[in-house]
Design a protein around this motif. Structure first.
Motif, mmCIF file in Angstrom:
data_model
loop_
_atom_site.group_PDB
_atom_site.id
_atom_site.type_symbol
_atom_site.label_atom_id
_atom_site.label_comp_id
_atom_site.label_asym_id
_atom_site.label_seq_id
_atom_site.Cartn_x
_atom_site.Cartn_y
_atom_site.Cartn_z
ATOM 1 N N ILE A 208 93.266 -18.186 25.428
ATOM 2 C CA ILE A 208 92.045 -18.858 25.902
ATOM 3 C C ILE A 208 91.966 -18.803 27.427
ATOM 4 C CG2 ILE A 208 90.885 -21.089 26.046
ATOM 5 C CD1 ILE A 208 91.965 -21.748 23.284
ATOM 6 N N LEU A 209 93.096 -18.981 28.109
ATOM 7 C CA LEU A 209 93.104 -18.930 29.580
ATOM 8 C C LEU A 209 92.669 -17.559 30.086
ATOM 9 C CD1 LEU A 209 93.830 -20.390 32.220
ATOM 10 C CD2 LEU A 209 96.157 -19.509 31.954
ATOM 11 N N VAL A 210 93.200 -16.483 29.490
ATOM 12 C CA VAL A 210 92.801 -15.131 29.882
ATOM 13 C C VAL A 210 91.319 -14.914 29.611
ATOM 14 C CG1 VAL A 210 93.088 -12.680 29.352
ATOM 15 C CG2 VAL A 210 95.097 -14.153 29.585
ATOM 16 N N HIS A 211 90.832 -15.429 28.491
ATOM 17 C CA HIS A 211 89.428 -15.266 28.112
ATOM 18 C C HIS A 211 88.503 -15.927 29.133
ATOM 19 C CE1 HIS A 211 86.019 -14.834 25.386
ATOM 20 N NE2 HIS A 211 85.729 -16.100 25.606
ATOM 21 N N ILE A 212 88.780 -17.167 29.477
ATOM 22 C CA ILE A 212 87.926 -17.901 30.425
ATOM 23 C C ILE A 212 88.007 -17.273 31.818
ATOM 24 C CG2 ILE A 212 87.566 -20.123 31.557
ATOM 25 C CD1 ILE A 212 88.605 -21.468 29.027
ATOM 26 N N GLY A 213 89.218 -16.909 32.251
ATOM 27 C CA GLY A 213 89.357 -16.297 33.568
ATOM 28 C C GLY A 213 88.636 -14.969 33.685
ATOM 29 N N SER A 214 88.707 -14.134 32.655
ATOM 30 C CA SER A 214 88.021 -12.836 32.674
ATOM 31 C C SER A 214 86.517 -13.009 32.743
ATOM 32 C CB SER A 214 88.416 -12.032 31.433
ATOM 33 O OG SER A 214 89.805 -11.831 31.373
ATOM 34 N N ILE A 215 86.012 -13.985 32.008
ATOM 35 C CA ILE A 215 84.566 -14.252 32.035
ATOM 36 C C ILE A 215 84.128 -14.669 33.436
ATOM 37 C CG2 ILE A 215 82.794 -15.870 31.250
ATOM 38 C CD1 ILE A 215 84.065 -15.804 28.507
ATOM 39 N N CYS A 216 84.870 -15.567 34.074
ATOM 40 C CA CYS A 216 84.508 -16.027 35.421
ATOM 41 C C CYS A 216 84.539 -14.878 36.429
ATOM 42 C CB CYS A 216 85.457 -17.137 35.864
ATOM 43 S SG CYS A 216 85.279 -18.671 34.934
ATOM 44 N N LEU A 217 85.599 -14.055 36.376
ATOM 45 C CA LEU A 217 85.706 -12.942 37.316
ATOM 46 C C LEU A 217 84.591 -11.927 37.109
ATOM 47 C CD1 LEU A 217 89.567 -12.319 37.308
ATOM 48 C CD2 LEU A 217 88.190 -13.335 39.128
ATOM 49 N N LEU A 218 84.278 -11.608 35.862
ATOM 50 C CA LEU A 218 83.222 -10.636 35.592
ATOM 51 C C LEU A 218 81.864 -11.157 36.038
ATOM 52 C CD1 LEU A 218 82.411 -7.912 34.369
ATOM 53 C CD2 LEU A 218 82.173 -9.061 32.152
ATOM 54 N N GLN A 219 81.604 -12.429 35.776
ATOM 55 C CA GLN A 219 80.316 -13.012 36.166
ATOM 56 C C GLN A 219 80.137 -12.988 37.676
ATOM 57 O OE1 GLN A 219 79.638 -17.012 34.713
ATOM 58 N NE2 GLN A 219 78.186 -17.442 36.350
ATOM 59 N N LEU A 220 81.160 -13.399 38.421
ATOM 60 C CA LEU A 220 81.042 -13.445 39.876
ATOM 61 C C LEU A 220 80.943 -12.042 40.480
ATOM 62 C CD1 LEU A 220 83.606 -16.275 40.672
ATOM 63 C CD2 LEU A 220 81.112 -16.419 40.734
ATOM 64 N N ASP A 221 81.727 -11.109 39.943
ATOM 65 C CA ASP A 221 81.698 -9.748 40.474
ATOM 66 C C ASP A 221 80.367 -9.079 40.194
ATOM 67 O OD1 ASP A 221 83.387 -7.810 41.888
ATOM 68 O OD2 ASP A 221 83.093 -6.573 40.114
ATOM 69 N N TRP A 222 79.816 -9.288 39.015
ATOM 70 C CA TRP A 222 78.508 -8.724 38.661
ATOM 71 C C TRP A 222 77.418 -9.333 39.527
ATOM 72 C CZ3 TRP A 222 76.246 -8.923 32.979
ATOM 73 C CH2 TRP A 222 75.181 -8.023 32.889
ATOM 74 N N ARG A 223 77.484 -10.642 39.741
ATOM 75 C CA ARG A 223 76.482 -11.292 40.589
ATOM 76 C C ARG A 223 76.548 -10.751 42.018
ATOM 77 N NH1 ARG A 223 76.150 -17.590 42.717
ATOM 78 N NH2 ARG A 223 74.231 -17.279 43.918
ATOM 79 N N ARG A 224 77.771 -10.602 42.541
ATOM 80 C CA ARG A 224 77.915 -10.083 43.908
ATOM 81 C C ARG A 224 77.331 -8.678 44.011
ATOM 82 N NH1 ARG A 224 83.867 -9.914 46.223
ATOM 83 N NH2 ARG A 224 84.097 -8.645 44.337
ATOM 84 N N TYR A 225 77.573 -7.850 43.014
ATOM 85 C CA TYR A 225 77.062 -6.475 43.036
ATOM 86 C C TYR A 225 75.530 -6.460 43.027
ATOM 87 C CZ TYR A 225 76.008 -1.734 41.472
ATOM 88 O OH TYR A 225 75.486 -0.472 41.366
#
Length: 625
Positions: free
Chosen positions: A111-128
């Motif tokens: 669950i920790l890996v799942h939540i962390g991956s979602i947060c990183l992908l969301q922020l990186d996509w938004r920045r792009y």
């Protein structure tokens, strides 16, 4: 009474104009999917980001699969636990209990890996996406200016870049992970459910199919349209409030609070009404969802309990079948449960795609214009000469195209004295078809100055916008000193965020040596604003826009001009209109001493620089050759 009616009519017209901003066109699910694909593919296919994007996406998929598999295994172990409890086998019970505890412990890091991956992908996509938008919005093609002039239907670009991108990436990743989890839940649970009872599986499939079709057919389309309406009207409400905040002093002087309040109140009423319609659809869908959910809750018991009484299954199979059926059903019902998020995502996608397409078109037009200008510059290197720089030679050329306005940089090696050359200029306002001027031609050389007089609305400022390349609707040809060696001083002074020094040196360019502090103080003293450093300091960030008077802001803008190095041409758009005659005369004298060539409309006819040529009359009649 008649005056009140007239005033009320004016307020009503203003409110209607405000409500006309950002009215969304009706779009369906297909248009929303196309808009989503437009915003999805750049980030996931760009060579600079695709490896990171797909790595995070694979982490999300793997962790989602792990969660679903472990959750189903927990349901299976929990059923065994109940069976051993019912049979009274304590040894087997505690063994299964420890197995259950171990599965829970393994589930935590997944669950920790799942939540962390979602947060990183969301922020990186938004920045792009935000950077791509900003690169096309704030650039040398002046997308921020041309967007408002040429694409009036694209409302509130600041809100779309600042907020809609964040919402889009959030809802996109949330929906993708939810749908993936639902798919895995449905697949794995259905396989186990089919092994226990094919009849129960067929009932589940039939109910889920009917539920999904009804949800998408009756609720999805209307909710997407209403959600777009909600976003547009709420953006208009923010726009009204921002206007009041930015123009607070003017509204206070005019005592226009009643007018502004009625405008805001009307937009607020439309926003609330749009929310009412949205909630009405959500309530109807919620009622439908709960009826279906509770109606199918007892189906597993109707099928499995008779099998238990016949002895074909054990007691724990009842809980297992109920868990599998519930997981499969909840997975299929989650598609409907996410209907509100799907509607928000569709609305956000369409709004962002509108801005994305408009900025991309502006950017492409800018690159095409540069390419054409460079090609013409190379061609002119072999043919142009100093003798061909006058208007007569330019106008008589048979090869010159006048179908479209061309704004080009002069080659300083071939035209070291020419600063501006306008030939047969016909200019139209953005989104307009009535020409502001026709057949205008003039030249301006080093050491010459040109002051343009004319009635308000005759096109003086419009000509300066065309020279700057901001207005390009029309035909003819404008050649002027390279933009790097031009400086424009607008009538409305611009105060940037930052300190007094930041404003004086705005815009700071790379590779350009900044003036010394003593030179800055000298210019401020010459313009009679040397009290500003004493009052605000040079390096402290201050909200100068709200503090300085109109005359101080205009002199601050003129100080920028005097502090700019290597300026061959200055263009002033009534940039001394707020000054008294003495300060205006001083300002023009300083500009004339610092830059020998400048041009611009005049605020007062009696203030003239020595040696300046003055153009009178309608812009269509002016010819200052």
């Amino acid at each position: 009474m008649a005056q009140e009616k007239v005033q009320g009519k004016g307020v009503q017209q203003a409110k209607t104009a405000v409500l006309g901003l950002g009215q969304p066109a009706k779009v369906g699910c297909c248009a929303s999917l196309r808009a989503f694909a437009t915003l999805f593919t750049p980030y996931f296919l760009d060579p600079k980001t695709r490896c990171r994007a797909w790595f995070l996406m694979l982490l999300i998929i793997a962790s989602t699969y792990g969660q679903v598999a472990m959750t189903l295994q927990l349901a299976h172990v929990h059923g065994n636990l109940q069976t051993h409890l019912a049979k009274g086998h304590p040894d087997h019970f505690w063994k299964v209990w420890w197995e259950l505890l171990g599965l829970v412990a393994l589930l935590m890091p997944v669950i920790l890996v799942h939540i962390g991956s979602i947060c990183l992908l969301q922020l990186d996509w938004r920045r792009y996406l935000s950077r791509r938008m900003l690169q096309n919005y704030v650039n040398e093609d002046n997308g921020f200016y041309r967007l408002s002039m040429e694409y009036g239907n694209v409302d509130n670009p600041d809100e779309r870049i600042g907020q809609n991108i964040a919402s889009f990436t959030h809802f996109s990743i949330h929906l993708m992970t939810s749908l993936l989890k639902d798919f895995l839940n449905i697949t794995m649970s259905s396989m186990r459910l089919f092994a226990m009872s094919p009849l129960l599986f067929y009932i589940l499939a039939a109910v889920s199919l009917v539920y999904t079709l009804v949800s998408l057919g009756l609720f999805a389309g209307p909710l997407i349209r209403v959600q777009r309406r909600v976003l547009a009207v709420e953006a208009n409400l923010r726009y009204c409030l921002v206007r009041i905040r930015e123009s607070g002093e003017s509204v206070a002087f005019f005592r226009g609070y009643k007018y502004e309040y009625e405008c805001c109140e009307k937009v607020l009423d439309y926003a609330i009404w749009a929310e009412y319609k949205k909630h009405a659809i959500e309530i109807l869908f919620g009622l439908f969802k709960h009826v279906v959910e509770h109606a199918v809750e007892l189906v597993p018991f109707l099928v499995i309990v008779p099998m238990y009484f016949k002895g074909t299954v054990e007691f724990g199979a009842i809980a297992q079948s109920h868990a599998y059926f519930k997981k499969s059903m909840s997975g299929m019902m989650d598609l409907g449960g996410e209907l509100n998020n799907i509607a928000k995502l569709g609305a956000e996608s369409v709004r962002l795609k509108e801005l994305w397409d408009a900025l991309r078109k502006i950017n492409e037009e800018g690159h095409e214009g540069k390419g054409a200008s460079d090609a013409k510059s190379e061609a002119s290197t072999a043919t142009d000469s100093e003798d061909m720089s006058d208007i007569e030679a330019l106008s008589s050329s048979d090869e010159m195209e006048l179908e479209k306005l061309r704004v080009e940089d002069l080659d300083s090696d071939l035209h070291d004295n020419l600063r501006i050359q306008v030939a047969e200029l016909t200019l139209f306002p953005p989104l307009g078809d009535t020409p502001l001027m026709e057949g205008l031609s003039f030249s301006l050389y080093a050491g010459q100055s040109l002051l343009i007089e004319g009635a308000s609305g005759s096109g003086k400022s419009s000509l300066l916008r065309a020279i700057a390349g901001l207005w390009v609707s029309g035909h003819g040809r404008i050649r002027r000193t390279r933009l790097e060696r031009c400086f424009f001083v607008p009538q409305t002074p611009y105060i940037c965020l930052g300190s007094l020094q930041d404003n004086l040196l705005y815009p700071r360019r790379e590779g350009v040596e900044e003036p010394s502090r003593s030179r800055i103080f000298e210019v401020l003293k010459q313009l009679n604003i040397d009290h500003l450093p004493k009052r605000f300091g040079m390096d402290e960030e201050v909200g100068l826009q709200k503090i300085l008077s109109g005359g101080e802001r205009q002199r601050l803008n003129l100080a920028r001009l005097l502090l700019q190095p290597n300026v061959d041409l200055a263009i002033l758009d009534e940039s001394t209109s707020a000054l008294d005659e003495e300060n205006e005369r001083t300002a023009y004298e300083l500009v004339y001493l610092f830059i020998s060539t400048f041009q611009g409309p005049k605020a007062r006819a009696q203030v003239k620089s020595d040696g300046a040529r003055v153009c009178h009359g309608e812009m269509t009649e002016v010819s200052a050759g």
